[in-house]
Design a protein around this motif. Structure first.
Motif, PDB file in Angstrom:
ATOM      1  N   PRO A 181       0.808  -1.228   0.000  1.00  0.00           N
ATOM      2  CA  PRO A 181       0.000   0.000   0.000  1.00  0.00           C
ATOM      3  C   PRO A 181       0.838   1.273   0.000  1.00  0.00           C
ATOM      4  CG  PRO A 181      -0.235  -1.193   2.062  1.00  0.00           C
ATOM      5  CD  PRO A 181       0.503  -2.072   1.150  1.00  0.00           C
ATOM      6  N   THR A 182       1.967   1.252   0.727  1.00  0.00           N
ATOM      7  CA  THR A 182       2.764   2.477   0.787  1.00  0.00           C
ATOM      8  C   THR A 182       3.309   2.837  -0.580  1.00  0.00           C
ATOM      9  OG1 THR A 182       3.576   1.392   2.764  1.00  0.00           O
ATOM     10  CG2 THR A 182       4.379   3.610   2.326  1.00  0.00           C
ATOM     11  N   ALA A 183       3.866   1.838  -1.250  1.00  0.00           N
ATOM     12  CA  ALA A 183       4.463   2.123  -2.560  1.00  0.00           C
ATOM     13  C   ALA A 183       3.390   2.527  -3.559  1.00  0.00           C
ATOM     14  CB  ALA A 183       5.230   0.911  -3.057  1.00  0.00           C
ATOM     15  N   ALA A 184       2.215   1.882  -3.444  1.00  0.00           N
ATOM     16  CA  ALA A 184       1.140   2.211  -4.392  1.00  0.00           C
ATOM     17  C   ALA A 184       0.698   3.652  -4.216  1.00  0.00           C
ATOM     18  CB  ALA A 184      -0.040   1.269  -4.195  1.00  0.00           C
ATOM     19  N   LEU A 185       0.573   4.076  -2.955  1.00  0.00           N
ATOM     20  CA  LEU A 185       0.205   5.465  -2.729  1.00  0.00           C
ATOM     21  C   LEU A 185       1.361   6.390  -3.090  1.00  0.00           C
ATOM     22  CD1 LEU A 185      -1.836   5.271   0.560  1.00  0.00           C
ATOM     23  CD2 LEU A 185      -2.635   5.952  -1.685  1.00  0.00           C
TER      24      LEU A 185
END
Lengths: 228, 55
Positions: free
Chosen positions: A122-126
């Motif tokens: 999720p962090t990288a996607a955001l």
């Protein structure tokens, strides 16, 4: 006069049967299902070669976790290419000119790439929403812009395919009508128009394949982005 | 534009996905390939003719 040229895209029915159903079901009779025997017929070998090389080409830059999408994207490529190419024959109906079909394919598949990306990392996607090295003052603006560009992707995917094919078919019909009408009046111009029509049809054949390819390629790119 | 007529949208959506999920993957998965897909080597193999079964 212009509006009547759009009538070719109305979902046709004949004796109560919507012909889009036939247009969606019958092309697969051209693809025989392979049996376990090793030596296949010419057609089957060609199709197998195409599927194999295409899948290899698309999935080479994707890390192995993403390879479970191979069936989906290969089927999508076969689906779109066949529908586009068969639609260029006279009196056929191209289901991919229907916005409903293209959006129906684009939105769920794009959404799947986004959701998978959010679940796995999720962090990288955001983090994709903010390019590296942006000046601090520009951050809010850029996040808004990147979000918009993210959400416009499925729309662009669907509309690109629809618009390209619709425009192509429309042009073919227009120029064909022009050539036909000009034939008794100015035969030379009519012959020139017919030449243009021939070249346009060749272009449409190319566009049919290219658009299907672009659709699948972009989806694989979105997949790559989300898994990296 | 007749494509924007929302009446058959759901039917087209459902039908196209049914075709896309059932008929096509079955035909594609049934293809079996002998070799692992690898990048091609530098030398080109000379193709030998072989007999195609006629059907």
């Amino acid at each position: 006069m212009m509006l009547s040229f759009f009538d070719q895209f109305m979902s046709p029915t004949y004796l109560g049967i919507p012909l889009i159903a036939l247009a969606l079901v019958l092309p697969w009779t051209l693809y025989p299902t392979p049996t376990p025997r090793w030596l296949n017929s010419r057609l089957l070998t060609l199709q197998g070669w195409f599927i194999n090389r295409f899948t290899q080409q698309i999935f080479m830059p994707i890390n192995p976790g993403g390879h479970k999408w191979a069936v989906m994207l290969a089927s999508l490529m076969v689906f779109l290419t066949s529908l586009n190419m068969l639609g260029l024959l006279p009196y056929t109906f191209t289901p991919t000119t229907q916005l409903s079909l293209n959006m129906g394919l684009a939105v769920p598949l794009w959404l799947a790439t986004v959701i998978i990306g959010m679940r796995n990392q999720p962090t990288a996607a955001l983090g994709h929403l903010l390019p590296e090295g942006t000046p601090v003052l520009l951050i809010p603006v850029l996040i808004i812009i990147e979000t918009i560009s993210l959400f416009i992707r499925p729309l662009a995917l669907g509309v690109r395919l629809t618009a390209n094919l619709t425009a192509g078919h429309l042009l073919i019909q227009l120029i064909a009508t022009a050539a036909f009408v000009l034939l008794p009046l100015m035969p030379t111009v009519a012959i020139l128009t017919a030449t243009v029509l021939f070249l346009l049809t060749l272009l449409e054949v190319a566009v049919a394949m290219i658009q299907a390819y672009v659709f699948v390629l972009l989806l694989s790119l979105y997949l790559q982005e989300k898994r990296l | 534009m007749p494509q924007l007529n929302p009446a058959p949208w759901f039917a087209i959506l459902v039908f196209s996905w049914v075709v896309f999920l059932t008929i096509i993957p079955q035909k594609i998965l049934a293809h079996n390939f002998n070799n692992e897909p690898t990048t091609m080597g530098a030398e080109k193999a000379k193709p030998e003719p072989w007999n195609w079964p006629w059907y």
